[in-house]
Every structure is written in structure tokens, then in C-alpha cells.
Design a protein around this motif. Structure first.
Motif, PDB file in Angstrom:
ATOM      1  N   LEU A   4       0.829  -1.198   0.000  1.00  0.00           N
ATOM      2  CA  LEU A   4       0.000   0.000   0.000  1.00  0.00           C
ATOM      3  C   LEU A   4       0.871   1.258   0.000  1.00  0.00           C
ATOM      4  O   LEU A   4       0.604   2.196  -0.750  1.00  0.00           O
ATOM      5  CB  LEU A   4      -0.948   0.028   1.199  1.00  0.00           C
ATOM      6  N   VAL A  36      -8.894  -0.755  -4.457  1.00  0.00           N
ATOM      7  CA  VAL A  36      -8.288   0.309  -3.671  1.00  0.00           C
ATOM      8  C   VAL A  36      -8.268   1.574  -4.512  1.00  0.00           C
ATOM      9  O   VAL A  36      -7.809   1.559  -5.654  1.00  0.00           O
ATOM     10  CB  VAL A  36      -6.849  -0.068  -3.251  1.00  0.00           C
ATOM     11  N   VAL A  71      -7.023   6.971   1.216  1.00  0.00           N
ATOM     12  CA  VAL A  71      -7.131   5.634   0.630  1.00  0.00           C
ATOM     13  C   VAL A  71      -8.487   5.043   0.997  1.00  0.00           C
ATOM     14  O   VAL A  71      -8.883   5.035   2.166  1.00  0.00           O
ATOM     15  CB  VAL A  71      -5.997   4.715   1.132  1.00  0.00           C
TER      16      VAL A  71
END
Length: 175
Positions: free
Chosen positions: A33, A73, A93
Motif C-alpha cells: 500500500l 483500492v 485511501v
């Protein structure tokens, strides 16, 4: 150099979480991430500066909700403020299980980038002109975040952090 609006630096990046992106619990690995976030933030800083950029710092990363295998995402990145040769980029996010519907905020962070000239030397960047209340708040808060980053990195003495001192003095007077 003409100032730019934060919206001009907006980047929205989408990724799908595959098995090779996850840990043993089928959650997205934090490092993966952060990698995606760095890419989105760099694109945002490049859009603002029209230059190649390098990551100077990553701070205030908060992991609020895990992201699962198969989730989509969405990373939103936008420059909040420019300081001479550097830019602060805020990232939000979101995770979405598309078949189940719904979208939840998972993370947020602030990255700092430095723009480079053709010789790889830091170069001046355009200022930011916030347009709405949220952008103005993020713009104002960015100076305090910058001073804190500089103190923590040893490049500023705490007594020189005028914005942080003012914030703490105001809080002290409210007590």
C-alpha cells in the motif's frame, strides 16, 4: 511562476488486491500500500511542479481499516501546500468490496516531495492557491506539519517553530 490550484494536482489511482499483494491473513500488505501511495503522491507532485520529483518524507500514515484480498483500492492524492522547492501531498485511501458494495476509508498520509531540475538539483515550485474551506485548512495546517517534520529530522530547533509554538500557546490559554 504562476500559482496553481490544489485540484490541478489531483490524482486518483485504482488498484485491485491480488493474492501476491496480501499477507497470510489475506489482508493487503502495508508495504504494498505504501508503494502504491508513493506512486500516486509522486504523480500529484509532478503534476503540480511539472518536474521530476523525489520523495523527501513520509509521515502521519494511519492504518484505520484493513484492506482485503479482492478489494478495489482507490488512492486520492493532492498537493496541499508548496514550500519553495518542496510540496506536501495528502493521500486518502479507500477500500471497496465491489460485489458487496460500499466504500470505506482505510488510510491517510502526508508525503513530501522535492522537485528537481535537469541536473537533479532542487528547483522552485509554484505556490498553491486553496479554493475551498477544506483546502484552506489543509494549507494552513501544512506549515505546522512541516515544522514538526523539520524538528524531528533535526533541521529546525523547536524554538524556531513559530506556528507550532503559537498553536501550543493558544491551547495553553484555553485551559
Amino acid at each position: 511562476m504562476q500559482a496553481k490550484k490544489p485540484q490541478e494536482s489531483l490524482v486518483i489511482m485504482n488498484e485491485l488486491v491480488f493474492p501476491n499483494d496480501t499477507n497470510m491473513m489475506h489482508n493487503l500488505m502495508g508495504g504494498r500500500l505504501l508503494y502504491w501511495m508513493d506512486i500516486a503522491a509522486a504523480m500529484s507532485a509532478q503534476k503540480h511542479s511539472n518536474r521530476l520529483v523525489v520523495t523527501a518524507s513520509v509521515d502521519n500514515v494511519s492504518f484505520e481499516k484493513s484492506i482485503k484480498l479482492g478489494d478495489a483500492v482507490t488512492i486520492e492524492a493532492k498537493v496541499t501546500r508548496a514550500f519553495n522547492k518542496s510540496m506536501e501531498v495528502r493521500l486518502d485511501v479507500w477500500a471497496q468490496n465491489i460485489p458487496a458494495g460500499g466504500k470505506e476509508k482505510s488510510n491517510q498520509a502526508y508525503y513530501t516531495f522535492v522537485a528537481l531540475d535537469d541536473d537533479g538539483k532542487p528547483v522552485a515550485v509554484p505556490e498553491i492557491e486553496p479554493e475551498n474551506e477544506e483546502e484552506k485548512l489543509l494549507f494552513d495546517e501544512a506549515l505546522r506539519r512541516r515544522q514538526l517534520r523539520l524538528i524531528l529530522s533535526g533541521r529546525m530547533e523547536p524554538n524556531d517553530a513559530t506556528e507550532l509554538k503559537a498553536l501550543f500557546m493558544a491551547a495553553k490559554h484555553e485551559l
